[in-house]
Design a protein around this motif. Structure first.
Motif, mmCIF file in Angstrom:
data_model
loop_
_atom_site.group_PDB
_atom_site.id
_atom_site.type_symbol
_atom_site.label_atom_id
_atom_site.label_comp_id
_atom_site.label_asym_id
_atom_site.label_seq_id
_atom_site.Cartn_x
_atom_site.Cartn_y
_atom_site.Cartn_z
ATOM 1 N N SER A 98 2.622 2.400 5.094
ATOM 2 C CA SER A 98 3.448 3.179 5.944
ATOM 3 C C SER A 98 4.027 2.361 6.951
ATOM 4 N N LEU A 99 3.047 2.072 7.769
ATOM 5 C CA LEU A 99 3.518 1.322 9.108
ATOM 6 C C LEU A 99 4.200 0.122 8.921
ATOM 7 N N TYR A 100 3.756 -0.748 7.507
ATOM 8 C CA TYR A 100 4.168 -2.238 7.493
ATOM 9 C C TYR A 100 5.768 -2.022 6.790
ATOM 10 N N VAL A 101 5.808 -0.946 6.039
ATOM 11 C CA VAL A 101 6.968 -0.961 5.145
ATOM 12 C C VAL A 101 7.899 -0.239 6.234
ATOM 13 N N ALA A 102 7.655 0.575 7.089
ATOM 14 C CA ALA A 102 8.343 1.113 8.172
ATOM 15 C C ALA A 102 9.142 0.043 8.983
ATOM 16 N N TYR A 103 7.978 -0.984 9.611
ATOM 17 C CA TYR A 103 8.620 -2.124 10.350
ATOM 18 C C TYR A 103 9.494 -2.634 9.592
ATOM 19 N N LEU A 104 9.310 -3.248 8.285
ATOM 20 C CA LEU A 104 10.148 -4.167 7.616
ATOM 21 C C LEU A 104 11.556 -3.261 7.176
ATOM 22 N N ALA A 105 11.443 -2.047 7.089
ATOM 23 C CA ALA A 105 12.957 -1.344 6.897
ATOM 24 C C ALA A 105 13.546 -1.225 8.259
ATOM 25 N N ALA B 239 4.911 -3.104 19.310
ATOM 26 C CA ALA B 239 5.769 -3.722 18.592
ATOM 27 C C ALA B 239 5.457 -4.442 17.095
ATOM 28 N N ASN B 240 4.243 -4.817 17.038
ATOM 29 C CA ASN B 240 3.483 -5.102 15.566
ATOM 30 C C ASN B 240 2.921 -4.131 15.056
ATOM 31 N N PRO B 241 3.232 -3.997 13.553
ATOM 32 C CA PRO B 241 2.695 -2.557 12.964
ATOM 33 C C PRO B 241 1.014 -2.953 13.159
ATOM 34 N N LYS B 242 0.651 -4.174 12.969
ATOM 35 C CA LYS B 242 -0.796 -4.376 12.847
ATOM 36 C C LYS B 242 -1.498 -3.787 13.979
ATOM 37 N N ALA B 243 -0.761 -4.163 15.192
ATOM 38 C CA ALA B 243 -1.494 -3.765 16.470
ATOM 39 C C ALA B 243 -1.344 -2.403 16.650
ATOM 40 N N ASP C 298 3.390 -11.260 5.513
ATOM 41 C CA ASP C 298 2.493 -10.765 6.577
ATOM 42 C C ASP C 298 1.708 -9.571 5.918
ATOM 43 N N PHE C 299 2.306 -8.886 5.193
ATOM 44 C CA PHE C 299 1.999 -7.619 4.876
ATOM 45 C C PHE C 299 1.872 -7.639 3.274
ATOM 46 N N ALA C 300 1.847 -8.561 2.518
ATOM 47 C CA ALA C 300 2.024 -8.650 0.958
ATOM 48 C C ALA C 300 0.785 -8.128 0.679
ATOM 49 N N ARG C 301 -0.581 -8.242 1.012
ATOM 50 C CA ARG C 301 -1.763 -7.813 0.214
ATOM 51 C C ARG C 301 -1.981 -6.180 0.288
ATOM 52 N N GLU C 302 -1.419 -5.484 1.398
ATOM 53 C CA GLU C 302 -1.570 -4.085 1.411
ATOM 54 C C GLU C 302 -0.594 -3.560 0.334
ATOM 55 N N ILE C 303 0.899 -4.009 0.511
ATOM 56 C CA ILE C 303 1.845 -3.689 -0.373
ATOM 57 C C ILE C 303 1.909 -3.839 -1.648
ATOM 58 N N GLU C 304 0.992 -5.000 -2.118
ATOM 59 C CA GLU C 304 0.988 -5.264 -3.489
ATOM 60 C C GLU C 304 -0.270 -4.310 -4.134
ATOM 61 N N LEU C 305 -1.251 -4.209 -3.341
ATOM 62 C CA LEU C 305 -2.329 -3.017 -3.585
ATOM 63 C C LEU C 305 -1.792 -1.779 -4.041
ATOM 64 N N ALA C 306 -0.826 -1.271 -3.089
ATOM 65 C CA ALA C 306 -0.029 -0.167 -3.155
ATOM 66 C C ALA C 306 0.759 -0.230 -4.434
ATOM 67 N N LEU C 307 1.332 -1.141 -4.667
ATOM 68 C CA LEU C 307 2.249 -1.270 -6.106
ATOM 69 C C LEU C 307 1.347 -1.341 -7.363
ATOM 70 N N ALA C 308 0.175 -1.753 -7.015
ATOM 71 C CA ALA C 308 -0.758 -1.649 -8.145
ATOM 72 C C ALA C 308 -1.339 -0.129 -8.652
ATOM 73 N N HIS C 309 -1.486 0.468 -7.452
ATOM 74 C CA HIS C 309 -1.854 1.938 -7.498
ATOM 75 C C HIS C 309 -0.717 2.581 -8.195
ATOM 76 N N MET C 310 0.333 2.444 -7.701
ATOM 77 C CA MET C 310 1.718 3.164 -8.239
ATOM 78 C C MET C 310 2.074 2.988 -9.582
ATOM 79 N N GLU C 311 1.640 1.536 -10.010
ATOM 80 C CA GLU C 311 1.945 1.382 -11.603
ATOM 81 C C GLU C 311 0.905 1.900 -12.400
ATOM 82 N N ALA C 312 -0.434 2.093 -11.964
ATOM 83 C CA ALA C 312 -1.517 2.675 -12.593
ATOM 84 C C ALA C 312 -1.481 4.290 -12.531
#
Length: 416
Positions: free
Chosen positions: A329-336, A216-220, A384-398
């Motif tokens: 992928s899993l965290y955004v899938a869960y939020l979506a 049920a939880n994407p981290k699990a 709960d998922f901000a650290r990874e999503i914002e790191l991915a955001l930084a990669h995309m912007e760069a």
């Protein structure tokens, strides 16, 4: 499966596309890899080829009418027990019709398909409700009718538990670039198994696939996936082979990262949310050569209903390419899935971004990222998922992208 002889008649409330909408729809279908001749089919072809009218409602083909010589029609309906068509041709026609309508932004209508030899087909005409034609290429989504993915206080559990699973793929390669079939090390079933591919008329099992237990939880679910990776390590005894993931690490065998859902209704809105909030950022992070996986694979809105009552979203490449990409992928899938009624941006409904996705034009797709992050960061569970999503955001912007020629084992702490 029921079969009836019927009088020739189109579904009354549907009207064909006309004028500029035909040209726009033809361009969009063609770009998405759907063979189509909207407004271009010849009278001769209509007389001498097998033609079918597939009636779709809510992403299911409720009936298929076969045009007969002499003007009659035979209508087929799915099995009332399982909702599936028994005949392989009818299942292919259903898939083609669903994909065609989804590509134009609707989940209801009638698709006229010309069936050709060797499992080929051509979409000849598309009919939909008159008011819905305006929705083609509309830029804004609407929430799924009658479904709220979360309770108003956002703390209460869903009425039905949301469960997520997955089956991401990878290949085994020698240093000289040759592939070694996964079937040399693993059976077909189980949490780590080999997957079938039809190649040059033969069914082979070159691809390794992880099938961790759903959670049920994407981290699990990430933890279950890491367990499956360690099991793969114990099965693949040849340590000289590199493990590669992504979209096209080996040209003949495109890889996928399918995510399974249950406890959430499949709908047009949810598929569009997954495309616009998940497939889009991964297209920005992918290795540039990964775009050649599309449109045969990786097309928008690719889904498959599953016997457990849920569905799998099949558009993504194999996110095993890195732990960060897998987590995002899993965290955004869960939020979506949980908050699809709050994620209403639909850049892929516009020609500019739809074309950019299939052409791999990251400079254009990058324009969507600010809105992507703004919408996600407003969700209740985002922190709960901000650290990874914002790191991915930084990669995309760069402008950083994954390298799918890498061996993924060191990234997952698997000894080389």
């Amino acid at each position: 499966m029921a079969q009836f002889k019927v009088k020739p008649a189109a579904v009354k409330e549907y009207v064909p596309l006309k004028g500029a909408a035909v040209l726009l729809a033809q361009a969009r279908l063609s770009r998405s890899g759907i063979p189509s001749l909207l407004g271009l089919g010849s009278v001769e072809e209509k007389h001498y080829t097998a033609r079918y009218a597939v009636h779709v409602e809510q992403l299911s083909a409720v009936s298929i009418r076969s045009y007969q010589l002499g003007g009659g029609e035979v209508m087929f309906e799915p099995d009332p027990e399982n909702g599936r068509y028994e005949d392989g041709l009818h299942r292919r026609l259903e898939k083609a019709a669903l994909r065609s309508l989804y590509t134009l932004g609707v989940d209801e209508g009638e698709v006229i398909i010309n069936a050709r030899p060797e499992r080929r087909y051509v979409v000849e005409d598309i009919r939909m409700k008159a008011g819905r034609i305006k929705t083609v290429m509309s830029a804004k989504g609407v929430p799924a009718a009658g479904f709220h993915a979360h309770n108003e206080d956002s703390e209460s559990p869903l009425a039905a538990p949301l469960l997520m699973g997955m089956d991401p793929e990878f290949v085994l390669m020698k240093d000289n670039g040759e592939i070694v079939f996964a079937s040399e090390f693993m059976e077909r079933g189980g949490s780590v198994g080999s997957d079938a591919v039809r190649f040059r008329g033969e069914v082979i099992y070159p691809i390794a696939e992880l099938r961790p237990l759903p959670r049920a939880n994407p981290k699990a679910l990430m933890i279950e996936m890491q367990k499956a990776l360690r099991q793969a390590q114990s099965l693949i005894t040849d340590r000289s082979l590199t493990w590669r993931a992504g979209a096209l690490p080996y040209g003949d065998f495109p890889l996928g990262g399918h995510i399974h859902f249950s406890g959430v209704p499949l709908s047009l809105s949810l598929l569009q949310t997954l495309d616009n909030y998940l497939a889009l950022p991964l297209a920005l992070l992918e290795d540039p050569k990964g775009r050649f996986r599309r449109p045969r694979y990786g097309f928008l809105g690719d889904f498959r209903r599953q016997p457990y009552g849920g569905f799998e979203y099949r558009t993504l490449p194999s996110f095993l390419v890195s732990p960060l990409v897998a987590k995002v992928s899993l965290y955004v899938a869960y939020l979506a899935a949980r908050y699809s009624d709050r994620l209403l941006a639909r850049p892929f409904n516009t020609e500019r971004y739809h074309r950019a996705y299939y052409e791999g034009d990251k400079s254009v797709l990058k324009e969507c990222i600010a809105g992507w992050h703004r919408d996600l960061s407003a969700l209740p569970e985002y922190s709960d998922f901000a650290r990874e999503i914002e790191l991915a955001l930084a990669h995309m912007e760069a402008g950083r992208a994954w390298d799918e020629s890498r061996d993924i084992r060191p990234l997952w702490n698997i000894p080389v």
